[in-house]
Write a protein that holds these residues in place. Sequence first.
Motif, PDB file in Angstrom:
ATOM      1  N   LEU A 181     -45.072   6.956  82.118  1.00  0.00           N
ATOM      2  CA  LEU A 181     -45.276   6.347  83.433  1.00  0.00           C
ATOM      3  C   LEU A 181     -46.613   6.710  84.053  1.00  0.00           C
ATOM      4  O   LEU A 181     -47.374   5.829  84.459  1.00  0.00           O
ATOM      5  CB  LEU A 181     -44.131   6.736  84.375  1.00  0.00           C
ATOM      6  N   THR A 182     -46.904   7.977  84.164  1.00  0.00           N
ATOM      7  CA  THR A 182     -48.125   8.424  84.841  1.00  0.00           C
ATOM      8  C   THR A 182     -49.247   8.560  83.817  1.00  0.00           C
ATOM      9  O   THR A 182     -49.691   9.665  83.491  1.00  0.00           O
ATOM     10  CB  THR A 182     -47.878   9.749  85.570  1.00  0.00           C
ATOM     11  N   THR A 183     -49.724   7.454  83.323  1.00  0.00           N
ATOM     12  CA  THR A 183     -50.708   7.450  82.243  1.00  0.00           C
ATOM     13  C   THR A 183     -52.103   7.828  82.714  1.00  0.00           C
ATOM     14  O   THR A 183     -52.992   8.032  81.878  1.00  0.00           O
ATOM     15  CB  THR A 183     -50.753   6.057  81.587  1.00  0.00           C
ATOM     16  N   SER A 184     -52.318   7.909  84.014  1.00  0.00           N
ATOM     17  CA  SER A 184     -53.617   8.348  84.545  1.00  0.00           C
ATOM     18  C   SER A 184     -53.469   9.592  85.396  1.00  0.00           C
ATOM     19  O   SER A 184     -54.276   9.848  86.291  1.00  0.00           O
ATOM     20  CB  SER A 184     -54.269   7.220  85.367  1.00  0.00           C
ATOM     21  N   GLY A 185     -52.441  10.357  85.141  1.00  0.00           N
ATOM     22  CA  GLY A 185     -52.219  11.570  85.899  1.00  0.00           C
ATOM     23  C   GLY A 185     -51.222  11.373  87.029  1.00  0.00           C
ATOM     24  O   GLY A 185     -50.658  10.293  87.215  1.00  0.00           O
ATOM     25  N   ALA A 186     -51.016  12.428  87.795  1.00  0.00           N
ATOM     26  CA  ALA A 186     -50.021  12.404  88.862  1.00  0.00           C
ATOM     27  C   ALA A 186     -50.376  11.426  89.967  1.00  0.00           C
ATOM     28  O   ALA A 186     -49.502  11.029  90.750  1.00  0.00           O
ATOM     29  CB  ALA A 186     -49.843  13.814  89.451  1.00  0.00           C
ATOM     30  N   LEU A 187     -51.647  11.041  90.057  1.00  0.00           N
ATOM     31  CA  LEU A 187     -52.071  10.090  91.085  1.00  0.00           C
ATOM     32  C   LEU A 187     -52.241   8.682  90.509  1.00  0.00           C
ATOM     33  O   LEU A 187     -52.980   7.867  91.059  1.00  0.00           O
ATOM     34  CB  LEU A 187     -53.374  10.546  91.735  1.00  0.00           C
ATOM     35  N   THR A 188     -51.570   8.393  89.417  1.00  0.00           N
ATOM     36  CA  THR A 188     -51.594   7.043  88.857  1.00  0.00           C
ATOM     37  C   THR A 188     -51.162   6.033  89.918  1.00  0.00           C
ATOM     38  O   THR A 188     -50.231   6.278  90.688  1.00  0.00           O
ATOM     39  CB  THR A 188     -50.654   6.949  87.640  1.00  0.00           C
ATOM     40  N   HIS A 189     -51.829   4.902  89.938  1.00  0.00           N
ATOM     41  CA  HIS A 189     -51.508   3.872  90.933  1.00  0.00           C
ATOM     42  C   HIS A 189     -50.046   3.450  90.775  1.00  0.00           C
ATOM     43  O   HIS A 189     -49.560   3.249  89.656  1.00  0.00           O
ATOM     44  CB  HIS A 189     -52.412   2.659  90.743  1.00  0.00           C
ATOM     45  N   PRO A 190     -49.303   3.331  91.876  1.00  0.00           N
ATOM     46  CA  PRO A 190     -47.864   3.009  91.767  1.00  0.00           C
ATOM     47  C   PRO A 190     -47.584   1.688  91.050  1.00  0.00           C
ATOM     48  O   PRO A 190     -46.556   1.565  90.380  1.00  0.00           O
ATOM     49  CB  PRO A 190     -47.393   2.965  93.225  1.00  0.00           C
ATOM     50  N   ILE A 191     -48.473   0.703  91.166  1.00  0.00           N
ATOM     51  CA  ILE A 191     -48.246  -0.557  90.453  1.00  0.00           C
ATOM     52  C   ILE A 191     -48.353  -0.342  88.946  1.00  0.00           C
ATOM     53  O   ILE A 191     -47.591  -0.931  88.159  1.00  0.00           O
ATOM     54  CB  ILE A 191     -49.249  -1.630  90.923  1.00  0.00           C
ATOM     55  N   ILE A 192     -49.261   0.518  88.502  1.00  0.00           N
ATOM     56  CA  ILE A 192     -49.359   0.848  87.084  1.00  0.00           C
ATOM     57  C   ILE A 192     -48.123   1.610  86.637  1.00  0.00           C
ATOM     58  O   ILE A 192     -47.603   1.386  85.532  1.00  0.00           O
ATOM     59  CB  ILE A 192     -50.628   1.668  86.811  1.00  0.00           C
ATOM     60  N   VAL A 193     -47.627   2.498  87.481  1.00  0.00           N
ATOM     61  CA  VAL A 193     -46.388   3.208  87.156  1.00  0.00           C
ATOM     62  C   VAL A 193     -45.235   2.223  86.991  1.00  0.00           C
ATOM     63  O   VAL A 193     -44.420   2.333  86.063  1.00  0.00           O
ATOM     64  CB  VAL A 193     -46.060   4.256  88.243  1.00  0.00           C
ATOM     65  N   LEU A 194     -45.167   1.233  87.885  1.00  0.00           N
ATOM     66  CA  LEU A 194     -44.126   0.209  87.786  1.00  0.00           C
ATOM     67  C   LEU A 194     -44.278  -0.595  86.495  1.00  0.00           C
ATOM     68  O   LEU A 194     -43.287  -0.863  85.792  1.00  0.00           O
ATOM     69  CB  LEU A 194     -44.193  -0.711  89.003  1.00  0.00           C
ATOM     70  N   LEU A 195     -45.506  -0.987  86.163  1.00  0.00           N
ATOM     71  CA  LEU A 195     -45.749  -1.715  84.924  1.00  0.00           C
ATOM     72  C   LEU A 195     -45.310  -0.891  83.717  1.00  0.00           C
ATOM     73  O   LEU A 195     -44.644  -1.393  82.800  1.00  0.00           O
ATOM     74  CB  LEU A 195     -47.236  -2.051  84.818  1.00  0.00           C
ATOM     75  N   ASN A 196     -45.695   0.369  83.707  1.00  0.00           N
ATOM     76  CA  ASN A 196     -45.319   1.239  82.591  1.00  0.00           C
ATOM     77  C   ASN A 196     -43.810   1.401  82.490  1.00  0.00           C
ATOM     78  O   ASN A 196     -43.243   1.428  81.391  1.00  0.00           O
ATOM     79  CB  ASN A 196     -45.980   2.607  82.752  1.00  0.00           C
TER      80      ASN A 196
END
Length: 744
Positions: free
Chosen positions: A310-325
Amino acid sequence: MEAQYPGPVGGDEHMLAELMLPDQTHLRAQDWTIFFLHKDGAEEEEGQQQEGGEVGGVVKEKKKKKKRRRKEVVEELEGEEGQETEAGAEESSDLADDDDEDAEDDENSDDDSDSDSTSSSDPPLVYVLNLVNTKTDPSHKRGAVVKAMAICTRHSFLHIYKPLLLLALEKYFEAPSMTILSDLYEAVNAMDLSLIPRLNTWERRVLQSSDAKDLFLEKFEGLVAQRMAPDTNTNKSPLLEHHRPNYGLPRDTHEATTHVSYSGTSIPMPIPTSPLPETVGDFSLLKLLTTFSVPHSTSPLPFTHPHPHLTTSGALTHPIIVLLNALLTQKRIIFLGHNLASSLVGESVLAACSLASGGLLRGFTRHSFPYTDLSKIEELLRVPGFVAGVTNPVVGMKEGWWDLLCDLSTGRMRISSQIEPLSPIPEGVRFFQQPGHLPTGASAGAAAGSSAGISAIAAAGASLSAGLGGSGMAGVMGGDATGDQAFMAGVMKAVEERQGEGAVRRKFRRWVLRFTRLAAGFEEVVYGASLLVVAPSGGDVEGGGGHGYVWPSPQAKVNELAANAARIEGWRLTRSYYNFVRDMAGAYPRRRVKSVDLQFCCDRLAKLRLGAEQSGATYLALCSAVNSDDEIGELLAVIGNGVWGDDFGGGVGLGKGGSGGGGGQGFGGMGRMDGLFYLGLGLFHPNLEVREGVAGLLGRVREHEAGRHFWGGVGRFVEGAWERVVRGRDMRVAQQQGDEGGGG
């Protein structure tokens, strides 16, 4: 259920009644909900045979036509349900009707259509659009009357029926009667869709990639001309121009408007010309983006339970990217809308499904529940990887019920502390720890130790699992190894510039396309082969023998694949992955160009700085492979959905490289039409054969009904060069013919 017309819909009627009356209905004067019914073909056929009479005869005739057109018999069902609740006692009326033949043709077109995305083992869903109204009435026991009416259909664009439901439910309030339902049934089935063209796969993709409002207008004109033919013996073209207002050619060919006559009113019905798979209803991606992006941009909060998928860019990954993942890796996702209308929750669920699908992947909608409640939580938890919408805040407190919670009220997302950890470490992740496959820092000024890659994370004391999805990866990989930050910055810029819903959807469609191509490259590197891509049939053709995603350098390839390794491995175990593999295998026989990978060739020209010999071989491979109208349509579909430019942090400018050109956003602000610009650079190639070959290809594109719109975006720079090359070619051919004639 009070009544069903023309026959029972089937299933648990009590559950249908509950779904039609969402929580806190009494607090709102009006609310909309959407839910799905899973019905197999055998159940529908049995129910329709029992109906008999005129309706049964129509269904039988439709089945005969569909058997000739399709191998798999997919019964069309379109229906309506009405539910009435008064003084707390639930009563309901339910109507089920069949789609008319034209609607059936539009939704289930031939095998060369993107809409045929449902496998034979998965019968199409029955989509249910439900309207519930509450009217205060002091004379009743609880001081109000609540009534609901729904329409069931195989059409994913079910939002077009909202005006009909509003009129019908208002009449139902005045005098509940089966006649209201039967009239609505007849009106819906009388809808004429014969003037809506059926586009093939590539035409749909070209239309979806463009904002041109008159794209494929010729197809509409042709249908109108055919309609006019029986009534006149004169030429069609002048009559077509004369009768345009009568037939109402669309102002925007992305939608075709027909009309339904109901209750003495002619109601316009905008039908999508090229509906995308996994796109249901009239949701807004813009609303979903702003709901979760604004809080993140104004006050970013790190995820307290990072996960490699989910957090492919770290703990501050954009929430939309987290949703996509989360969608891609088949996590359990809940959209919570406490004190919000059920319609808002349902729209968010449908938007999320479309977000991850991009019109390419499927399996999200079938396992989504736009609205559900606590009474059905046990059934929900038995579904692996669901997407559900709820309004009860109790669900948010039960972290064992979900992996990702999307709170619509606060605009925040939470990853469950009980989410299943990544164990054991996938082979693809371990692969990039081996010597020769270690990622390096992306920054030019990185220190010498930046090449430590994933092993540096482990050496720093962080676990491999946490490093892949935690804060360590971002530092090692130069801040944005996945390109997601640049992508979301481009998306939010498009939102701020008010480019519109269509532009945002296209950006995410290209993101999904890019992800699938990255996954194919990942599998070929790690496992030696991939089922996600079919190599060109031409073999090692000079200039066009390669395939797959294009990277500027081998190390850039390693860096990007390593950064995406965790989520790609997570996706490889999901329904959408296996569906995509089947879809790719089924689509290959319908491809017009098989000798070269068109996307690969276009990417090379747009993203790399090629020498004269390399670019010339690529240009000639394209010119040789693309000749017919269908082949040109496939090329335009590739260009319109190109995965280059600023969307993914790409773009090195045009520079002074070889004739292949550089990356970037193109020339003259042409946006996604820049693909023809990179082809147009071949007009300046030092090789005469290449220049004339490219001129011939662009000439064929220029004459194509869709290509003329792309040609209009190349600008005078390319257009003037094309005219010069064509003029020189004609003069040379004429001179050769003259010399041959004189010699004879």
